[in-house]
Design a protein around this motif. Sequence first.
Motif, mmCIF file in Angstrom:
data_model
loop_
_atom_site.group_PDB
_atom_site.id
_atom_site.type_symbol
_atom_site.label_atom_id
_atom_site.label_comp_id
_atom_site.label_asym_id
_atom_site.label_seq_id
_atom_site.Cartn_x
_atom_site.Cartn_y
_atom_site.Cartn_z
ATOM 1 N N TYR A 15 0.838 -1.196 0.000
ATOM 2 C CA TYR A 15 0.000 0.000 0.000
ATOM 3 C C TYR A 15 0.877 1.251 0.000
ATOM 4 O O TYR A 15 0.606 2.221 -0.722
ATOM 5 C CB TYR A 15 -0.952 0.009 1.199
ATOM 6 N N GLN A 18 2.249 1.815 -3.468
ATOM 7 C CA GLN A 18 1.224 2.355 -4.364
ATOM 8 C C GLN A 18 1.039 3.858 -4.114
ATOM 9 O O GLN A 18 0.979 4.647 -5.045
ATOM 10 C CB GLN A 18 -0.107 1.632 -4.186
ATOM 11 N N ILE A 44 -2.331 -12.334 -8.409
ATOM 12 C CA ILE A 44 -2.929 -11.023 -8.676
ATOM 13 C C ILE A 44 -3.920 -10.661 -7.574
ATOM 14 O O ILE A 44 -3.964 -9.519 -7.115
ATOM 15 C CB ILE A 44 -3.582 -10.992 -10.074
ATOM 16 N N GLN A 45 -4.687 -11.636 -7.127
ATOM 17 C CA GLN A 45 -5.640 -11.386 -6.037
ATOM 18 C C GLN A 45 -4.901 -10.964 -4.763
ATOM 19 O O GLN A 45 -5.311 -10.020 -4.080
ATOM 20 C CB GLN A 45 -6.480 -12.634 -5.788
ATOM 21 N N THR A 48 -3.575 -7.346 -5.283
ATOM 22 C CA THR A 48 -4.547 -6.250 -5.334
ATOM 23 C C THR A 48 -5.391 -6.094 -4.068
ATOM 24 O O THR A 48 -5.929 -5.017 -3.847
ATOM 25 C CB THR A 48 -5.496 -6.431 -6.536
ATOM 26 N N SER A 49 -5.489 -7.125 -3.246
ATOM 27 C CA SER A 49 -6.374 -7.016 -2.076
ATOM 28 C C SER A 49 -6.005 -5.889 -1.108
ATOM 29 O O SER A 49 -6.894 -5.232 -0.582
ATOM 30 C CB SER A 49 -6.495 -8.351 -1.351
ATOM 31 N N ILE A 51 -4.395 -2.991 -1.820
ATOM 32 C CA ILE A 51 -4.166 -1.665 -2.400
ATOM 33 C C ILE A 51 -5.487 -0.997 -2.781
ATOM 34 O O ILE A 51 -6.521 -1.652 -2.907
ATOM 35 C CB ILE A 51 -3.186 -1.709 -3.591
ATOM 36 N N PRO A 53 -8.282 0.326 -4.876
ATOM 37 C CA PRO A 53 -8.754 -0.034 -6.214
ATOM 38 C C PRO A 53 -8.895 1.158 -7.160
ATOM 39 O O PRO A 53 -8.971 0.984 -8.372
ATOM 40 C CB PRO A 53 -10.106 -0.699 -5.955
ATOM 41 N N TYR A 56 -5.542 1.390 -9.594
ATOM 42 C CA TYR A 56 -5.050 0.376 -10.526
ATOM 43 C C TYR A 56 -6.186 -0.135 -11.397
ATOM 44 O O TYR A 56 -7.360 -0.027 -11.059
ATOM 45 C CB TYR A 56 -4.381 -0.796 -9.800
ATOM 46 N N LYS A 57 -5.793 -0.698 -12.538
ATOM 47 C CA LYS A 57 -6.729 -1.384 -13.431
ATOM 48 C C LYS A 57 -6.125 -2.731 -13.769
ATOM 49 O O LYS A 57 -4.919 -2.849 -13.979
ATOM 50 C CB LYS A 57 -6.978 -0.578 -14.694
ATOM 51 N N LEU A 58 -6.981 -3.734 -13.807
ATOM 52 C CA LEU A 58 -6.567 -5.094 -14.134
ATOM 53 C C LEU A 58 -7.066 -5.437 -15.530
ATOM 54 O O LEU A 58 -8.233 -5.228 -15.850
ATOM 55 C CB LEU A 58 -7.151 -6.072 -13.110
ATOM 56 N N ILE A 89 -2.230 -3.719 -14.269
ATOM 57 C CA ILE A 89 -1.833 -5.101 -14.032
ATOM 58 C C ILE A 89 -2.347 -5.933 -15.199
ATOM 59 O O ILE A 89 -3.546 -5.908 -15.499
ATOM 60 C CB ILE A 89 -2.410 -5.624 -12.698
#
Length: 195
Positions: A15, A18, A44-45, A48-49, A51, A53, A56-58, A89
């Motif tokens: 975090y 980021q 990836i999960q 990203t959990s 940080i 949302p 970022y874009k997945l 990502i």
Amino acid sequence: TEFKELMTGLEERLYGVQKASWDAHIPVIILFEGWDAAGKGTSIQALTSPIDPRGYKLYPIRAARTYEKKRPWLWRFWQRLPNYGEVAIFDRSWYGRVLVERVEELIPQAAWQQAYQDILDFERTLSEDGYTIIKFFMHISKKEQKRRFEKLEKDPLQNWRVQKEDWAHHKKYAQYVAAVEEMLARTEAEWGSWT
């Protein structure tokens, strides 16, 4: 328990990283390549959990669509680059050109051979514009891949994840190993090293 303790500290650091990239306006690209069932989605999960949302874009990358095939092959990736301070990502990426498209003979040899230089130029250009590029390749053995496929197929909530195409790729494991080794060797660069 050791893993959970380690992850707690790493999540806090993630975090912070980021937020620092947001504050410094540094765009970040994180891409995941690897074998089917190697753990790309799980990684990836976990990434990203913790940080935000909004930062970022997945992008799960599939085969190019008809309208995308009418443009230069890297065009669809240029469209997904993050803004300054944001993170993109990629669950699979432009490396499909020298992996799946190569092994499955979806494009001529000249096209995937040219792709190595295209990729190096693309990533160098991004780096020179201030992007940070982080590349992961998730590796598992053929035996482990088979074990994971069979385990997923037995689970009624997960069996959709293993398709005929995955088994077809599994049968060509040796061809994919050769493609992966060449990809790693030819696309390792100071602006985008492989982990």
